[in-house]
Scaffold this active site. Structure first.
Site, mmCIF file in Angstrom:
data_model
loop_
_atom_site.group_PDB
_atom_site.id
_atom_site.type_symbol
_atom_site.label_atom_id
_atom_site.label_comp_id
_atom_site.label_asym_id
_atom_site.label_seq_id
_atom_site.Cartn_x
_atom_site.Cartn_y
_atom_site.Cartn_z
ATOM 1 C CB SER A 258 -0.886 0.007 1.244
ATOM 2 O OG SER A 258 -1.502 1.271 1.439
ATOM 3 C CE1 TYR B 278 -3.637 -2.417 5.475
ATOM 4 C CE2 TYR B 278 -2.809 -0.265 4.831
ATOM 5 C CZ TYR B 278 -3.405 -1.465 4.502
ATOM 6 O OH TYR B 278 -3.760 -1.712 3.205
#
Length: 254
Positions: A144, A159
Site C-alpha cells: 500500500s 498497518y
C-alpha cells in the site's frame, strides 16, 4: 500468438491468490484464470471462494491467514489439489483498529502484522521448494502507499508498518532466491474502492479528499492494480525483481 500475448500467457501454470473472496484478490484470480492459469483461491469466506471457483475453475482453500498456525496448510492443499505452484499473489490484508498510534491495542497490532506481513512470509516459504524444483517462480506481494507515506487523517500505524515491512521482505527474498529464477516483487496500490475504503468514497468529504490528492482525474479500480500484478507474474516482467511498484494515480508523486 503475438509477443504481447505470450508475455501474459499463463497456460499450464498454477497460481495461489490470497484475499480472493473479494476485491483485488478476486480480480487477480479472475484475470490469471482468464490468461490460462489454474488458480487456487484463498480466503476466510468459503461461500465466496466456492462461487469464484464455480466461475473460473481451480481450487478453493478456505483459511484465516491471520492465524499463523493455519497458514502452513495452504500450500500442501494446493500442491495436492492442483500441483506445484509457480505463482503466489499475496493480496490478503486488513486493518484491525482505527485507533491512533498511541492507543493501538497490542492484540490489534499483533493481528495486523500476522495477516499483512507474517502470512505472506510463511506462504513464500511454503512455495519456495516447489518453485525451486520447477526452476522458476513469481511472488507478488500487495502492499500500500501507506507503507511509503503517511496518510493524514487516517490513523494506521501498525498497518503502515506491516506494508513497509513487505517491501523489505520483498527485496531480501528477491536477492536470496534469484539464483533459483524466483522473482519477488511488491505492488503498492493507492486508493481504490473496496470493502475497507468504501465508507471513504460514500461521503462527499471523503470523495473530495481523494480527488484533491490524486493527480489523475479518474477513480482507481482493482483492475488498475491487477495489470501490474499480471506484468510481474508473467514473462513480461521476467527481468524485474526486488521492486515495489506504486500504482496510485500519482498520489505519492506530489
Amino acid at each position: 500468438m503475438t509477443v504481447a500475448e505470450r508475455m501474459l500467457d499463463f497456460s499450464g501454470r498454477i497460481a495461489i491468490v490470497t484475499g480472493a473472496s473479494s476485491g483485488l484478490g478476486a480480480a487477480a484470480a479472475r484475470e490469471l484464470a482468464g490468461s490460462g492459469a489454474r488458480v487456487a483461491v484463498v480466503g476466510r469466506r468459503k461461500e465466496r471462494l466456492d462461487d469464484l471457483v464455480a466461475e473460473i475453475g481451480g481450487l478453493a482453500v478456505p483459511c484465516d491467514l491471520s492465524d499463523p498456525g493455519r497458514v502452513g496448510a495452504v500450500v500442501p492443499a494446493v500442491s495436492e489439489g492442483l500441483g506445484p505452484p509457480e505463482i503466489l499473489v499475496n493480496a490478503a490484508g486488513g486493518m484491525f483498529t482505527e485507533a491512533r498510534a498511541e492507543d493501538e491495542p497490542t492484540a490489534a497490532i499483533s493481528d495486523t502484522l500476522a495477516l499483512n506481513l507474517m502470512a505472506p512470509f510463511l506462504l513464500a516459504q511454503g512455495v519456495f521448494p516447489h518453485m525451486r524444483s520447477v526452476g522458476r517462480g513469481a511472488i507478488v506481494n500487495v502492499s500500500s502507499i501507506s507503507g511509503r507515506v503517511g496518510i493524514p487523517g487516517i490513523p494506521q500505524a501498525s498497518y503502515a508498518a506491516s506494508k513497509a515491512g513487505l517491501s523489505g521482505l520483498t527485496a531480501e527474498l528477491a536477492v536470496q532466491w534469484a539464483r533459483h529464477s524466483i522473482r519477488v516483487n511488491t505492488v503498492a496500490p493507492g486508493f481504490f474502492r473496496s470493502e475497507i475504503t468504501g465508507p471513504l468514497y460514500e461521503g462527499e468529504r471523503g470523495s473530495s479528499y481523494l480527488q484533491r490528492n490524486t493527480p489523475l482525474p479518474i477513480e482507481g479500480t482493482p483492475e488498475d492494480v491487477v495489470g501490474a500484478i499480471l506484468w510481474l507474474c508473467g514473462d513480461a516482467g521476467r527481468y524485474v525483481t526486488g521492486q515495489t511498484i506504486v500504482v496510485d494515480g500519482g498520489w505519492t508523486a506530489r
